[in-house]
Motif scaffolding. Structure first.
Motif, PDB file in Angstrom:
ATOM      1  N   ASP A   1       0.811  -1.217   0.000  1.00 62.16           N
ATOM      2  CA  ASP A   1       0.000   0.000   0.000  1.00 62.16           C
ATOM      3  C   ASP A   1       0.846   1.271   0.000  1.00 62.16           C
ATOM      4  N   GLN A   2       2.150   1.163   0.243  1.00 62.42           N
ATOM      5  CA  GLN A   2       3.008   2.347   0.310  1.00 62.42           C
ATOM      6  C   GLN A   2       4.019   2.440  -0.832  1.00 62.42           C
ATOM      7  N   ILE A   3       3.878   1.611  -1.864  1.00 62.55           N
ATOM      8  CA  ILE A   3       4.891   1.602  -2.934  1.00 62.55           C
ATOM      9  C   ILE A   3       4.960   2.916  -3.702  1.00 62.55           C
ATOM     10  N   PHE A   4       3.876   3.644  -3.791  1.00 58.40           N
ATOM     11  CA  PHE A   4       3.889   4.926  -4.494  1.00 58.40           C
ATOM     12  C   PHE A   4       4.077   6.098  -3.537  1.00 58.40           C
ATOM     13  N   SER A   5       3.405   6.055  -2.406  1.00 60.77           N
ATOM     14  CA  SER A   5       3.478   7.182  -1.472  1.00 60.77           C
ATOM     15  C   SER A   5       4.893   7.387  -0.936  1.00 60.77           C
TER      16      SER A   5
ATOM     17  N   LEU B   1       0.826  15.051  -9.655  1.00 58.57           N
ATOM     18  CA  LEU B   1       0.603  13.616  -9.501  1.00 58.57           C
ATOM     19  C   LEU B   1      -0.643  13.238 -10.289  1.00 58.57           C
ATOM     20  N   ILE B   2      -0.508  12.209 -11.126  1.00 56.31           N
ATOM     21  CA  ILE B   2      -1.639  11.698 -11.902  1.00 56.31           C
ATOM     22  C   ILE B   2      -1.757  10.211 -11.609  1.00 56.31           C
TER      23      ILE B   2
ATOM     24  N   MET C   1      -0.561  11.389   0.077  1.00 55.26           N
ATOM     25  CA  MET C   1       0.794  11.927   0.197  1.00 55.26           C
ATOM     26  C   MET C   1       0.965  13.135  -0.717  1.00 55.26           C
ATOM     27  N   GLY C   2       0.459  13.043  -1.933  1.00 54.72           N
ATOM     28  CA  GLY C   2       0.551  14.169  -2.853  1.00 54.72           C
ATOM     29  C   GLY C   2      -0.102  15.419  -2.294  1.00 54.72           C
ATOM     30  N   ASN C   3      -1.260  15.257  -1.703  1.00 54.96           N
ATOM     31  CA  ASN C   3      -1.940  16.401  -1.089  1.00 54.96           C
ATOM     32  C   ASN C   3      -1.141  16.942   0.091  1.00 54.96           C
ATOM     33  N   ALA C   4      -0.587  16.047   0.913  1.00 57.60           N
ATOM     34  CA  ALA C   4       0.207  16.477   2.073  1.00 57.60           C
ATOM     35  C   ALA C   4       1.461  17.239   1.637  1.00 57.60           C
TER      36      ALA C   4
END
Length: 187
Positions: free
Chosen positions: A94-98, A111-112, A129-132
């Motif tokens: 669940d964290q591979i992208f974030s 981020l798309i 993460m992108g928003n943060a």
């Protein structure tokens, strides 16, 4: 087979008329601004959506820049299997992208995410993460749009209950933006 071709074509044409298409200019403008200011653009998704992320990263890195002389700073977060398997093993799938975004991304980057359902935990966490990180976050989504529809700053939601057409739309939206950017690179 002919009936299937006609039905698929009809569904794709219907999908292209859905509200998600209204957000394509917003996505294109954000990508052009990122290109003009040297900001990064990150794509991610799972399965076919991961393949689409890699495909479009190639298009924007090289194809867009042919006339201007330099492509966009773009990366598919799904492209490096060593990074993906390390993060999945050590932190969780669940964290591979974030986690990649946490390390690489900066405020104002784009981020798309691509998702059929909009509910895959790794793309949800990527958007969070992108928003943060104060990135500009977009999601190209099918079906109900899922959690991503609520989290993305700009969801491009195509309410279509067909995974293949949802994935087709990811490439179509990306290719529309690419062609527009080739003709309108700005300064």
């Amino acid at each position: 087979m002919q009936q299937h071709i006609e039905a698929y074509t009809k569904n794709l044409i219907r999908a292209l008329s859905l509200d998600g298409m209204r957000q394509v200019p917003v996505l294109g403008a954000a990508m052009r601004e990122a290109w003009q200011t040297g900001r990064g653009i990150y794509f991610c998704g799972n399965g076919g959506s991961a393949g689409n992320a890699v495909h479009l990263a190639n298009d924007f890195l090289y194809g867009v820049g042919k006339q201007k002389g330099i492509g966009m700073r773009v990366e598919a977060l799904s492209a490096n299997p060593a990074v993906l398997t390390c993060l999945a093993n050590d932190l969780g799938y669940d964290q591979i992208f974030s986690e990649q975004l946490r390390v690489k991304a900066n405020p104002g980057d784009v981020l798309i995410v691509f998702s059929g359902s909009g509910n895959s935990p790794n793309v949800v966490k990527a958007l969070e993460m992108g928003n943060a990180l104060e990135m500009k976050t977009f999601a190209v989504l099918g079906y109900s749009g899922g959690k991503c529809k609520e989290i993305a700053q700009c969801p491009l939601h195509f309410e279509i209950d067909d995974m293949q057409i949802a994935e087709d739309l990811q490439l179509i939206v990306g290719h529309m933006c690419m062609q527009w950017l080739c003709e309108n690179p700005g300064s």
